[in-house]
Design an enzyme around this catalytic site. Structure first.
Site, PDB file in Angstrom:
ATOM      1  N   GLN A 193     -14.940 -35.256  40.010  1.00 26.28           N
ATOM      2  CA  GLN A 193     -15.324 -35.755  41.239  1.00 26.28           C
ATOM      3  C   GLN A 193     -14.158 -35.592  42.296  1.00 26.28           C
ATOM      4  O   GLN A 193     -14.589 -35.238  43.286  1.00 26.28           O
ATOM      5  CB  GLN A 193     -15.601 -36.899  40.891  1.00 26.28           C
ATOM      6  CG  GLN A 193     -16.757 -37.307  40.026  1.00 26.28           C
ATOM      7  CD  GLN A 193     -16.910 -38.748  39.721  1.00 26.28           C
ATOM      8  OE1 GLN A 193     -17.109 -39.783  40.497  1.00 26.28           O
ATOM      9  NE2 GLN A 193     -17.317 -39.104  38.405  1.00 26.28           N
ATOM     10  N   CYS A 381       4.015   4.161  27.550  1.00 29.21           N
ATOM     11  CA  CYS A 381       5.032   4.142  28.410  1.00 29.21           C
ATOM     12  C   CYS A 381       6.272   3.757  28.025  1.00 29.21           C
ATOM     13  O   CYS A 381       7.063   4.724  27.341  1.00 29.21           O
ATOM     14  CB  CYS A 381       4.596   3.063  29.685  1.00 29.21           C
ATOM     15  SG  CYS A 381       5.293   3.477  31.495  1.00 29.21           S
ATOM     16  N   HIS A 507      -0.840   4.181  31.076  1.00 28.23           N
ATOM     17  CA  HIS A 507      -1.299   3.120  30.241  1.00 28.23           C
ATOM     18  C   HIS A 507      -2.766   3.160  30.193  1.00 28.23           C
ATOM     19  O   HIS A 507      -3.490   2.946  30.681  1.00 28.23           O
ATOM     20  CB  HIS A 507      -1.092   1.758  31.379  1.00 28.23           C
ATOM     21  CG  HIS A 507       0.194   1.490  31.375  1.00 28.23           C
ATOM     22  ND1 HIS A 507       0.916   0.738  30.485  1.00 28.23           N
ATOM     23  CD2 HIS A 507       1.259   1.798  32.277  1.00 28.23           C
ATOM     24  CE1 HIS A 507       2.256   0.422  30.846  1.00 28.23           C
ATOM     25  NE2 HIS A 507       2.600   1.213  31.884  1.00 28.23           N
ATOM     26  N   GLU A 509      -4.375   1.610  28.287  1.00 30.95           N
ATOM     27  CA  GLU A 509      -4.984   0.196  27.819  1.00 30.95           C
ATOM     28  C   GLU A 509      -5.905  -0.290  29.106  1.00 30.95           C
ATOM     29  O   GLU A 509      -6.880  -1.086  28.693  1.00 30.95           O
ATOM     30  CB  GLU A 509      -4.349  -0.832  27.368  1.00 30.95           C
ATOM     31  CG  GLU A 509      -3.156  -1.232  28.761  1.00 30.95           C
ATOM     32  CD  GLU A 509      -1.752  -0.344  28.506  1.00 30.95           C
ATOM     33  OE1 GLU A 509      -1.801   0.802  28.057  1.00 30.95           O
ATOM     34  OE2 GLU A 509      -0.842  -0.833  28.975  1.00 30.95           O
TER      35      GLU A 509
HETATM   36  N1  GLN Z   1      10.636   0.761  32.330  1.00 35.55           N
HETATM   37  C1  GLN Z   1      10.035   2.151  32.290  1.00 35.55           C
HETATM   38  C2  GLN Z   1      10.030   2.739  33.547  1.00 35.55           C
HETATM   39  O1  GLN Z   1      10.369   2.369  34.624  1.00 35.55           O
HETATM   40  C3  GLN Z   1       8.865   2.122  31.644  1.00 35.55           C
HETATM   41  C4  GLN Z   1       7.579   1.295  32.493  1.00 35.55           C
HETATM   42  C5  GLN Z   1       6.548   0.909  31.711  1.00 35.55           C
HETATM   43  O2  GLN Z   1       6.471   0.817  30.422  1.00 35.55           O
HETATM   44  N2  GLN Z   1       5.435   0.325  32.461  1.00 35.55           N
HETATM   45  O3  GLN Z   1       9.730   3.884  33.678  1.00 35.55           O
END
Ligand code: GLN
Length: 544
Positions: A193, A381, A507, A509
């Site tokens: 509320q 990465c 990446h 993911e």
């Molecule tokens: N630190 C690393 C770079 O700058 C990997 C970066 C990351 O894992 N996104 O290249």
């Protein structure tokens, strides 16, 4: 013309507003309505790229290379769209744009004020997304909770939209929390509320209130909210906590939210078809044999820092009818003697992205463990940098090979900045960001996993594999399974004499979807699930 749904939050943050918004997208899309989404973040950073994952969780990267709020990941996964930089707006971006215009003299000597200059700039971002996406409905989530000082200009802008585009074309949805009081064993509506009162003070009357709660919400509480907050009874939508986030669209649909939005915005629609989603949820809820995956990182205390990695693992697990049992291993905990035991039950090891030297040696140890014990390893990465450093240290019999991110004077800079990166001084937005092509090398594990020869994947990093070390490592058994089309950048590498040790510079993911798991994650789990650790029994043949 697009119609707008504005979603605000009340009472407390972290009640799942992002998942609610994403789910709203799912139920509209199930009616063949085209949807786009935007997140407004009231903080003054230009983007979350420079923020610590402890503060902000994961930084989600869009295909066009914007570093954005992790909610965009949920929008992409739930609505199955690829969003762009236009979908994340921060106060930092708005103020920088307004100030740049002022410096250019665009305002012709006027006094620059929050209303109208800042609010106009905000509204232009809504229109830009509407125009570019051509979506029938734009859902806009205001980050934070009503009452936050930084959020005021955004709330004022969404208030103005009702007059700008007409009241039939906007809908205000407020997501609140009903706290449970143990002493009286009841859910309290008073905070809701109050937060609606706060919204009204600004001039926004919510059309729909979505009530989050850890317990079932009694009729009485819904009636009270309807009465005190002046919303239709059927527009008080309960959303109790559920075991899987992917169930939220089904619950909201069951509570009538889809029809309510359609009616209130007079949308022309088809019958909703959520069958694919229903199947997904029933498969997710069915019991499966677990597969133990160790995630070795330095932000493991805050699980949101690895949101997309966790989801991508879950999607791949589901593909193989397995539950992912994630073992969160802090990389610093692996640095001590005897700490290998932390990985004893892992059937697969994943080292995700990250920045900075802290915990690196623990990650390298995880890679050594994976290589020696033939445990599947997926490096993302930074996880690829770690795999390359580890392999170089092993074949050279030295602890000196390193990334120049961690040791600028190493004699073996196996990971290094590209010459063009060396000149850059600013931190924000200066990495290799967004989609880049990757040519897969025939016959490699990665190419077999993808079943394609050219893929586009999202990047976010500064440093790269140093080509001076290519042939040295290749002779020792490293395979460069993915390269940039000009052959200059190593995008994927793997070990020839190992069941599955594969790393990527990008990446993957971010591209995984619940109904379309990412090939690398799928292949990784496919191999990991059959790894037997000490004491584990092979599953018995099962006949129903
Ligand atoms: N630190 C690393 C770079 O700058 C990997 C970066 C990351 O894992 N996104 O290249």
């Amino acid at each position: 013309m697009s119609k707008y749904i504005f979603v605000t939050g009340g009472v407390v943050s972290s009640v799942g507003k992002g998942i609610t918004v994403a789910s709203m997208g799912t139920i509209l899309k199930s009616r063949q309505i085209t949807v786009s989404v935007q997140k407004l973040d009231p903080y003054l950073n230009v983007d979350p790229g420079t923020m610590s994952p402890y503060q902000h969780g994961e930084v989600f990267v869009t295909q066009d290379g914007a570093e954005t709020d992790l909610d965009l990941g949920n929008y992409e996964r739930f609505i199955d769209v690829n969003l762009t930089a236009d979908s994340n707006v921060t106060s930092g971006q708005i103020y920088s744009a307004v100030i740049a215009k002022e410096r250019r003299g665009d305002f012709l000597g006027g006094t620059i004020q929050v209303v109208p200059h800042v609010t106009t700039e905000i509204k232009q971002r809504f229109e830009k997304l509407a125009q570019k996406s051509q979506a029938e409905v734009i859902i806009i989530e205001v980050g934070g909770t009503v009452g936050d000082i930084e959020g005021q200009p955004f709330l004022e802008a969404i208030r103005q939209m009702r007059n700008d585009v007409g009241r039939d074309n906007v809908l205000y949805v407020h997501v609140t929390l009903l706290p449970y009081l143990n002493s009286t064993q009841e859910l309290k509506t008073k905070p809701t509320q109050h937060s609606v009162n706060e919204l009204r003070r600004i001039g926004i009357q919510p059309d729909i209130i979505i009530c989050r709660s850890d317990y079932p919400i009694p009729e009485e509480a819904k009636n009270k909210i309807s009465l005190f907050c002046d919303v239709d009874r059927e527009a008080v939508i309960p959303l109790p906590t559920v075991s899987t986030i992917y169930e939220v669209p089904l619950i909201l649909e069951e509570e009538g939210l889809g029809q309510l939005i359609v009616d209130k915005l007079s949308l022309k629609v088809h019958q909703p078809d959520l069958s694919q989603w229903q199947e997904l949820v029933s498969r997710l809820k069915a019991p499966h044999e677990p597969v133990n995956i160790a995630l070795v990182g330095k932000y493991v205390e805050l699980k949101d820092a690895y949101f997309s990695v966790r989801e991508a693992l879950r999607h791949a697990g589901l593909y193989h009818n397995r539950d992912i049992n994630l073992l969160w291993v802090h990389s610093e905990d692996l640095e001590g003697n005897g700490s290998d035991a932390l990985l004893d039950s892992a059937q697969g090891i994943i080292v995700p992205g990250g920045f900075g030297i802290r915990g690196i040696n623990g990650m390298v140890k995880a890679a050594t463990y994976a290589r020696n014990n033939e445990i599947p390893y997926l490096g993302l990465c930074l996880g690829m940098h770690v795999m390359v450093i580890e392999f170089a240290r092993y074949i050279l019999g030295s602890t000196e090979p390193n990334s120049t991110e961690f040791d600028a004077s190493t004699p073996y800079p196996v990971i290094d900045l590209l010459p063009e990166q060396k000149e850059i001084e600013n931190k924000g937005g200066t990495m290799r960001l967004g989609n880049y092509p990757c040519q897969l090398v025939n016959g490699s594990r990665a190419a077999n996993a993808y079943g394609q020869s050219l893929v586009y994947e999202r990047h976010r990093h500064r440093l790269e594999f140093n080509n001076q070390f290519r042939s040295l490592l290749e002779k020792a058994g490293m395979v460069y399974s993915g390269l940039s089309p000009d052959g200059k950048l190593v995008e994927l590498c793997e070990l020839a004499n190992h069941p599955w040790m594969v790393s990527c510079q990008f990446h993957p993911e971010f591209g995984s979807r619940p109904t379309r798991p990412h090939p690398l994650f799928c292949d990784f789990i496919g191999v990991a699930k059959d790894i037997l650790r000490e004491g584990a029994q092979p599953p018995l043949p099962f006949s129903p």
